[in-house]
Design a protein around this motif. Structure first.
Motif, PDB file in Angstrom:
ATOM      1  N   SER A 271       0.827  -1.210   0.000  1.00  0.00           N
ATOM      2  CA  SER A 271       0.000   0.000   0.000  1.00  0.00           C
ATOM      3  C   SER A 271       0.859   1.258   0.000  1.00  0.00           C
ATOM      4  CB  SER A 271      -0.928   0.014   1.223  1.00  0.00           C
ATOM      5  OG  SER A 271      -1.849  -1.045   1.149  1.00  0.00           O
ATOM      6  N   VAL A 272       1.964   1.222   0.756  1.00  0.00           N
ATOM      7  CA  VAL A 272       2.866   2.387   0.771  1.00  0.00           C
ATOM      8  C   VAL A 272       3.429   2.609  -0.632  1.00  0.00           C
ATOM      9  CG1 VAL A 272       5.054   3.276   1.667  1.00  0.00           C
ATOM     10  CG2 VAL A 272       3.457   2.136   3.206  1.00  0.00           C
ATOM     11  N   GLU A 273       3.800   1.507  -1.284  1.00  0.00           N
ATOM     12  CA  GLU A 273       4.345   1.625  -2.634  1.00  0.00           C
ATOM     13  C   GLU A 273       3.298   2.133  -3.618  1.00  0.00           C
ATOM     14  OE1 GLU A 273       6.431  -1.261  -6.015  1.00  0.00           O
ATOM     15  OE2 GLU A 273       6.194  -1.963  -3.945  1.00  0.00           O
ATOM     16  N   ARG A 274       2.051   1.649  -3.486  1.00  0.00           N
ATOM     17  CA  ARG A 274       1.010   2.007  -4.438  1.00  0.00           C
ATOM     18  C   ARG A 274       0.468   3.414  -4.213  1.00  0.00           C
ATOM     19  NH1 ARG A 274      -3.811  -2.127  -4.764  1.00  0.00           N
ATOM     20  NH2 ARG A 274      -2.074  -3.353  -5.599  1.00  0.00           N
ATOM     21  N   TYR A 275       0.144   3.753  -2.958  1.00  0.00           N
ATOM     22  CA  TYR A 275      -0.548   5.011  -2.683  1.00  0.00           C
ATOM     23  C   TYR A 275       0.379   6.168  -2.313  1.00  0.00           C
ATOM     24  CZ  TYR A 275      -4.571   1.897  -2.592  1.00  0.00           C
ATOM     25  OH  TYR A 275      -5.529   0.957  -2.917  1.00  0.00           O
ATOM     26  N   LEU A 276       1.502   5.849  -1.717  1.00  0.00           N
ATOM     27  CA  LEU A 276       2.432   6.920  -1.318  1.00  0.00           C
ATOM     28  C   LEU A 276       3.632   6.998  -2.247  1.00  0.00           C
ATOM     29  CD1 LEU A 276       2.415   6.441   2.574  1.00  0.00           C
ATOM     30  CD2 LEU A 276       0.971   7.933   1.179  1.00  0.00           C
ATOM     31  N   ARG A 277       3.702   6.065  -3.195  1.00  0.00           N
ATOM     32  CA  ARG A 277       4.779   6.037  -4.185  1.00  0.00           C
ATOM     33  C   ARG A 277       6.158   6.070  -3.510  1.00  0.00           C
ATOM     34  NH1 ARG A 277       2.439   6.460  -8.986  1.00  0.00           N
ATOM     35  NH2 ARG A 277       0.399   7.475  -9.148  1.00  0.00           N
ATOM     36  N   GLY A 278       6.279   5.209  -2.512  1.00  0.00           N
ATOM     37  CA  GLY A 278       7.543   5.140  -1.798  1.00  0.00           C
ATOM     38  C   GLY A 278       7.875   3.714  -1.423  1.00  0.00           C
ATOM     39  N   THR A 279       9.048   3.548  -0.840  1.00  0.00           N
ATOM     40  CA  THR A 279       9.530   2.218  -0.484  1.00  0.00           C
ATOM     41  C   THR A 279       9.766   2.140   1.015  1.00  0.00           C
ATOM     42  OG1 THR A 279      10.668   2.097  -2.608  1.00  0.00           O
ATOM     43  CG2 THR A 279      11.316   0.493  -0.930  1.00  0.00           C
ATOM     44  N   VAL A 280       9.370   1.026   1.593  1.00  0.00           N
ATOM     45  CA  VAL A 280       9.671   0.765   3.000  1.00  0.00           C
ATOM     46  C   VAL A 280      10.105  -0.686   3.140  1.00  0.00           C
ATOM     47  CG1 VAL A 280       8.046   2.477   3.923  1.00  0.00           C
ATOM     48  CG2 VAL A 280       7.267   0.113   3.534  1.00  0.00           C
ATOM     49  N   SER A 281      10.956  -0.947   4.103  1.00  0.00           N
ATOM     50  CA  SER A 281      11.262  -2.319   4.519  1.00  0.00           C
ATOM     51  C   SER A 281      10.473  -2.601   5.776  1.00  0.00           C
ATOM     52  CB  SER A 281      12.763  -2.503   4.782  1.00  0.00           C
ATOM     53  OG  SER A 281      13.484  -2.529   3.569  1.00  0.00           O
ATOM     54  N   VAL A 282       9.928  -3.802   5.868  1.00  0.00           N
ATOM     55  CA  VAL A 282       9.088  -4.179   7.012  1.00  0.00           C
ATOM     56  C   VAL A 282       9.672  -5.426   7.660  1.00  0.00           C
ATOM     57  CG1 VAL A 282       6.790  -4.899   7.746  1.00  0.00           C
ATOM     58  CG2 VAL A 282       7.029  -3.195   5.922  1.00  0.00           C
ATOM     59  N   LEU A 283       9.804  -5.383   8.974  1.00  0.00           N
ATOM     60  CA  LEU A 283      10.317  -6.528   9.725  1.00  0.00           C
ATOM     61  C   LEU A 283       9.318  -6.902  10.805  1.00  0.00           C
ATOM     62  CD1 LEU A 283      12.912  -4.409   9.129  1.00  0.00           C
ATOM     63  CD2 LEU A 283      14.154  -6.414   9.978  1.00  0.00           C
ATOM     64  N   ILE A 284       9.069  -8.199  10.942  1.00  0.00           N
ATOM     65  CA  ILE A 284       8.130  -8.722  11.941  1.00  0.00           C
ATOM     66  C   ILE A 284       8.892  -9.592  12.924  1.00  0.00           C
ATOM     67  CG2 ILE A 284       6.084 -10.137  12.328  1.00  0.00           C
ATOM     68  CD1 ILE A 284       5.430  -7.631  10.875  1.00  0.00           C
ATOM     69  N   SER A 285       8.659  -9.385  14.201  1.00  0.00           N
ATOM     70  CA  SER A 285       9.373 -10.146  15.232  1.00  0.00           C
ATOM     71  C   SER A 285       8.654 -11.452  15.543  1.00  0.00           C
ATOM     72  CB  SER A 285       9.475  -9.316  16.511  1.00  0.00           C
ATOM     73  OG  SER A 285       8.223  -9.328  17.201  1.00  0.00           O
ATOM     74  N   GLN A 286       9.305 -12.273  16.328  1.00  0.00           N
ATOM     75  CA  GLN A 286       8.657 -13.431  16.934  1.00  0.00           C
ATOM     76  C   GLN A 286       7.664 -12.948  17.989  1.00  0.00           C
ATOM     77  OE1 GLN A 286       9.323 -16.933  16.244  1.00  0.00           O
ATOM     78  NE2 GLN A 286      10.104 -15.882  14.428  1.00  0.00           N
ATOM     79  N   ARG A 287       6.824 -13.862  18.471  1.00  0.00           N
ATOM     80  CA  ARG A 287       5.891 -13.508  19.549  1.00  0.00           C
ATOM     81  C   ARG A 287       6.637 -13.426  20.873  1.00  0.00           C
ATOM     82  NH1 ARG A 287       0.333 -14.982  19.371  1.00  0.00           N
ATOM     83  NH2 ARG A 287       0.575 -16.192  21.282  1.00  0.00           N
ATOM     84  N   GLY A 288       6.158 -12.538  21.729  1.00  0.00           N
ATOM     85  CA  GLY A 288       6.729 -12.401  23.070  1.00  0.00           C
ATOM     86  C   GLY A 288       5.637 -12.010  24.047  1.00  0.00           C
ATOM     87  N   GLU A 289       6.051 -11.683  25.228  1.00  0.00           N
ATOM     88  CA  GLU A 289       5.098 -11.309  26.281  1.00  0.00           C
ATOM     89  C   GLU A 289       5.278  -9.836  26.622  1.00  0.00           C
ATOM     90  OE1 GLU A 289       4.957 -12.130  30.978  1.00  0.00           O
ATOM     91  OE2 GLU A 289       4.719 -13.971  29.775  1.00  0.00           O
ATOM     92  N   PHE A 290       4.173  -9.136  26.751  1.00  0.00           N
ATOM     93  CA  PHE A 290       4.223  -7.712  27.084  1.00  0.00           C
ATOM     94  C   PHE A 290       4.191  -7.527  28.601  1.00  0.00           C
ATOM     95  CE2 PHE A 290       2.305  -3.671  28.166  1.00  0.00           C
ATOM     96  CZ  PHE A 290       3.008  -2.792  27.363  1.00  0.00           C
ATOM     97  N   PRO A 291       5.035  -6.636  29.163  1.00  0.00           N
ATOM     98  CA  PRO A 291       6.088  -5.829  28.518  1.00  0.00           C
ATOM     99  C   PRO A 291       7.465  -6.484  28.595  1.00  0.00           C
ATOM    100  CG  PRO A 291       5.753  -5.046  30.731  1.00  0.00           C
ATOM    101  CD  PRO A 291       4.813  -6.221  30.572  1.00  0.00           C
ATOM    102  N   ARG A 292       7.515  -7.663  29.196  1.00  0.00           N
ATOM    103  CA  ARG A 292       8.797  -8.304  29.502  1.00  0.00           C
ATOM    104  C   ARG A 292       9.708  -8.412  28.286  1.00  0.00           C
ATOM    105  NH1 ARG A 292       8.450 -14.481  30.766  1.00  0.00           N
ATOM    106  NH2 ARG A 292       8.390 -14.453  28.485  1.00  0.00           N
ATOM    107  N   ASP A 293       9.141  -8.790  27.132  1.00  0.00           N
ATOM    108  CA  ASP A 293       9.966  -9.098  25.962  1.00  0.00           C
ATOM    109  C   ASP A 293      10.056  -7.962  24.951  1.00  0.00           C
ATOM    110  OD1 ASP A 293      10.408 -11.684  26.945  1.00  0.00           O
ATOM    111  OD2 ASP A 293       8.546 -12.420  26.058  1.00  0.00           O
ATOM    112  N   VAL A 294       9.485  -6.816  25.244  1.00  0.00           N
ATOM    113  CA  VAL A 294       9.432  -5.740  24.251  1.00  0.00           C
ATOM    114  C   VAL A 294      10.834  -5.307  23.827  1.00  0.00           C
ATOM    115  CG1 VAL A 294       8.811  -3.309  23.893  1.00  0.00           C
ATOM    116  CG2 VAL A 294       7.141  -4.897  24.869  1.00  0.00           C
ATOM    117  N   LYS A 295      11.708  -5.051  24.779  1.00  0.00           N
ATOM    118  CA  LYS A 295      13.058  -4.605  24.412  1.00  0.00           C
ATOM    119  C   LYS A 295      13.809  -5.693  23.652  1.00  0.00           C
ATOM    120  CE  LYS A 295      17.354  -2.595  26.093  1.00  0.00           C
ATOM    121  NZ  LYS A 295      18.144  -3.359  25.125  1.00  0.00           N
ATOM    122  N   ARG A 296      13.692  -6.944  24.099  1.00  0.00           N
ATOM    123  CA  ARG A 296      14.390  -8.037  23.413  1.00  0.00           C
ATOM    124  C   ARG A 296      13.917  -8.162  21.973  1.00  0.00           C
ATOM    125  NH1 ARG A 296      12.988 -12.992  22.161  1.00  0.00           N
ATOM    126  NH2 ARG A 296      11.131 -13.001  23.494  1.00  0.00           N
TER     127      ARG A 296
END
Length: 552
Positions: A271-296
């Motif tokens: 959508s960013v590429e189509r509507y905003l005519r730009g490029t982004v890289s997207v990274l998804i983390s593993q699952r964790g527990e809030f808030p204990r694992d947020v920094k990790r």
């Protein structure tokens, strides 16, 4: 006058002549009442209240049909802020006293003068205005808080990403006040979006709009299955904490939720590429527990960004478990907020020592035999101490001594024990140096205060005058004087005045009232009272005692 500033009054009595006389003859405008309504029964009063904004009501207690107390009960149900003043005869006073104490603004006992009525209503007017001011202030604060919510939410998330520690109750309170729907211990994932390419060439305002648009797009794509909480991280990336909605968590197993999350993150990138005519890289983390694992999780995303994305654009990365297996781990306590330098600058020595203890404990437990970690801690602590010294206008050597500030050979980092000694010895010297400087500054300030008092003793030496002279707040002047001398400033001034008075009384040519005026007491009787309280003798008795001692 602004409509919101108008004060309106309602007079209620079954005797029409009483109501008409009060309404037409008293100068209501002089106390701020703009409109006066008249009612000749409780029912009529309720009708007026239902169609007009009334702030204050005066009602007789004894009326046919509906008494004043019955009217009061009706008013309290629907018009809780209305100020109710009850007119009561002496015969009804005992009967109405309890109700009046709890539910009326005030009461008047008949017969009542015009001045009494105006005085009571003036107090009610002042109360109404004060409540309005407080309400408007509350509204302004609430509006400002509402407008600041995105910024405040982002600041809290940034603190968690950097490893700031919150007590569970404190964090829950902040989440609730910021209307963030995420519970402690709830499963969560992190998403990192790096804006790239030509989008980075935009000016600050245009780039901010792009980032805002990306956040809105993310909300739209994820809202049916997930809740998002976002910020712009200290590294300049858009960071999102992602939690499944209650409905999604109940309907789908974790594996399907993760698949949905990846699909929606990929759709966001397209959508960013189509509507905003730009490029982004997207990274998804593993699952964790809030808030204990947020920094990790955030650190894992940053590591993946450096390793798997680098300078490439438009990549999509799902962080695997493998990236978490690192042969060497970085120090945590040293870099998690609040930073050592910030604690030093805040002047909170206890928290600073607690921070240093935490740094050393982590180092001793995990990296006691690692020369690199020892050196890293040494340089980080040394640079914080040096920066703090320079901000105080001094060299580090002047504050902790040349032996501790000498880094030749990096001797303090040779072993865990030598580093421990250097850290805490340097900290103690630094603290002692600053506290000595603070005492010196207080001593100089107090001496300046004393000099002023002694020079202007017979003039104005009020606390406010001294505060103006010292360019300080009056409370601060009073506190530093007491802290340095152990004596209240007012007691010091009084002592000097009484000592001067006693010396002047030794001169028989000076009369007591002349001494009083010379000391700044315009009322000789008051001077006599103060003098007797201090010396347990009147000025005359003190003088006689002096004369007797001379004769002896």
């Amino acid at each position: 006058m602004n409509e919101q500033e108008k004060i309106q009054l309602l007079l209620v009595d079954d005797e029409a002549s009483v109501v008409d006389s009060l309404a037409e003859t008293l100068p209501w405008e002089s106390i701020g009442v703009v409109n006066v309504f008249k009612a000749y029964s409780g029912r009529e009063a309720l009708e007026i209240l239902s169609t007009n904004s009334v702030d204050i009501m005066i009602s007789d207690i004894r009326m046919p049909g509906m008494s004043g107390l019955e009217l009061l009960a009706q008013v309290r149900r629907s018009w809780k802020k209305l100020k109710f003043i009850l007119l009561s005869g002496h015969a009804e006073f005992a009967y109405a006293q309890q109700a009046m104490a709890h539910e009326t603004f005030d009461y008047l006992l008949k017969p009542v003068s015009d001045e009494e009525i105006l005085s009571k209503v003036a107090l009610a007017v002042e109360t109404v205005r004060k409540e309005r001011d407080e309400y408007r202030m509350h509204e302004r604060v609430a509006m400002a808080f509402q407008e600041s919510l995105p910024k405040l939410r982002g600041e809290l998330l940034n603190e968690l990403l950097q490893g700031f520690k919150y007590y569970p109750g404190r964090l829950e309170s902040r989440l609730d006040s910021l209307k963030i729907r995420i519970g402690l211990g709830e499963p969560c994932s992190l998403m990192l979006v790096r804006v790239e390419g030509q989008l980075l060439e935009m000016d600050f305002y245009s780039l901010s709009l792009i980032e805002y648009a990306i956040g809105n797009m993310a909300e739209e794509w994820f809202e049916d299955r997930f809740r998002l909480w976002s910020c712009k991280s200290v590294h300049g990336y858009l960071a999102f904490v992602i939690t499944p909605t209650s409905q999604s968590a109940g309907e789908l197993p974790p594996e399907e939720l993760e698949q949905e999350l990846r699909q929606k993150a990929s759709q966001l990138q397209l959508s960013v590429e189509r509507y905003l005519r730009g490029t982004v890289s997207v990274l998804i983390s593993q699952r964790g527990e809030f808030p204990r694992d947020v920094k990790r999780l955030y650190d894992d995303l940053l590591l993946a960004l450096r390793r798997q994305v680098g300078n490439q654009n438009g990549l999509f990365v799902q962080v695997s478990d493998e990236i978490e297996q690192q042969p060497v781990h970085s120090l945590q306590k040293l870099y998690e907020p609040p930073l050592l330098l910030h604690l030093l600058e805040s002047g909170n020595w206890d928290l600073t020592e607690e921070k240093l203890t935490g740094i050393w404990n982590e180092l001793n437990q995990n990296w006691a035999d690692s020369p690199e970690h020892l050196t890293e801690v040494f340089f980080a602590v040394y640079s914080s101490f040096a920066s703090f010294s320079h901000k105080n206008g001094r060299e580090l050597a002047a504050m902790i001594g040349p032996s501790l500030s000498d880094v030749a050979g990096l001797l303090p980092s040779r072993s865990i024990s030598s580093l421990q000694s250097w850290i805490f010895d340097s900290f103690r010297m630094l603290r002692q140096s600053v506290e000595n400087e603070a005492r010196d500054d207080r001593e100089i300030a107090v001496q300046k205060i004393k000099n002023y008092v002694q020079k202007h003793l017979v003039e104005d030496v009020s606390l406010q005058r001294l505060a103006d002279y010292m360019y300080m707040h009056p409370v601060h002047v009073s506190r530093i004087f007491k802290l340095q001398t152990g004596e209240n400033l007012s007691d010091y001034v009084l002592r000097l005045k009484m000592e001067l008075a006693a010396s002047l009384l030794a001169n028989p040519a000076m009369k007591s009232y002349e001494i009083s005026l010379q000391l700044g007491y315009q009322n000789p009787n008051y001077f006599n009272k103060v003098f007797k309280k201090y010396y347990s003798l009147t000025p005359q008795e003190y003088r006689q005692k002096l004369e007797s001692s001379r004769e002896d």
